[in-house]
Design a protein around this motif. Sequence first.
Motif, short mmCIF file in Angstrom:
data_model
loop_
_atom_site.label_atom_id
_atom_site.label_comp_id
_atom_site.label_asym_id
_atom_site.label_seq_id
_atom_site.Cartn_x
_atom_site.Cartn_y
_atom_site.Cartn_z
N GLY A 32 0.79 -1.23 0.00
CA GLY A 32 0.00 0.00 0.00
C GLY A 32 0.82 1.27 0.00
N TYR A 33 2.14 1.14 0.06
CA TYR A 33 3.00 2.32 0.10
C TYR A 33 3.97 2.32 -1.08
N ASP A 34 4.35 3.51 -1.49
CA ASP A 34 5.52 3.72 -2.33
C ASP A 34 6.20 4.97 -1.77
N PHE A 35 7.24 5.44 -2.45
CA PHE A 35 7.98 6.58 -1.92
C PHE A 35 7.08 7.80 -1.74
N GLU A 36 6.22 8.06 -2.70
CA GLU A 36 5.38 9.26 -2.62
C GLU A 36 4.39 9.17 -1.45
N SER A 37 3.77 8.02 -1.26
CA SER A 37 2.78 7.91 -0.19
C SER A 37 3.43 7.82 1.18
N ALA A 38 4.69 7.40 1.24
CA ALA A 38 5.41 7.32 2.51
C ALA A 38 6.16 8.60 2.85
N PHE A 39 6.30 9.47 1.86
CA PHE A 39 7.18 10.65 1.99
C PHE A 39 6.82 11.51 3.20
N SER A 40 5.55 11.80 3.39
CA SER A 40 5.16 12.71 4.48
C SER A 40 5.51 12.12 5.83
N TYR A 41 5.36 10.80 6.00
CA TYR A 41 5.70 10.17 7.27
C TYR A 41 7.21 10.22 7.52
#
Length: 276
Positions: free
Chosen positions: A113-122
């Motif tokens: 469910g994650y990639d770099f873009e979706s994990a970036f903010s965390y």
Amino acid sequence: MELCVSMWSVHRKFYNEGWTVIDFLKLCRDADVRHVELLDLFWRDVATELPAVLRFIQENDMTVAAYAVTNDFVSVDASQRAVELQSVRRGIDFARELRAPVVRVFSGDLKEGYDFESAFSYIVEGLKAAARQTDDGIVLALENHGLLAGRGDQVKRVIQEVGSDKLRSTFDVGNFYLVGQQPMESLAELSGFLGHVHVKDFVKSEVGLPATTGEYFAGVACGSGIVPFQDILSMLEAIRYPGKLSVEYEGDGDELEGVRQSLSFLRTLQEQMGTA
């Protein structure tokens, strides 16, 4: 640039043969290595071991060049991210006691469910908070590791978004191959952000560490594989990189021999280049 050895180089000795931090320090002392990289993974009884490690380091005129923390900021659960932040905070506390100028950190592991873009903010949220808590004289150094901030442009983007001089790069010369990059390309991207450098070597292999290109790589002693060490050392010298070169042997062969061969190769190369 002085040489250093990361205790990860002997992780099988720790896990399979009962080695301790002191055993690792003795290996480095006997190999005429004054600088070491320690990891939070390798304490068995920290209350007993830490005073002994501090005594050994002082008595043998050694330094801890970096202290590595195992953290993962990629989670939708805010309470879990807080736990990971506390792990980095403890690493900073250990670095202070060990007088280590660098705390090596990670972004996190790739999850469904994650990639770099979706994990970036965390990742940015966690590292911003950690940077605010970092003591004077200590920097965090984000390693290019895995698929979340594994590429040079990803590491650079995270560092720039965090926007603190307390966050730098742990430049691992080998890990870039696992995400389809050449280390010299990535070094050009990150040359203004270096806080720590890992030196290791890889060969292409039929099995081993999988790369995003579909290739596989296996660890070998420095100088035995495909990493262009002379070019890397020349560029590090040109940009006046002030830190250490930390050997991180990851081969399947004898770990002690891998460390010794890596040190021998790097010492010879530095002598030939006049950078020792």
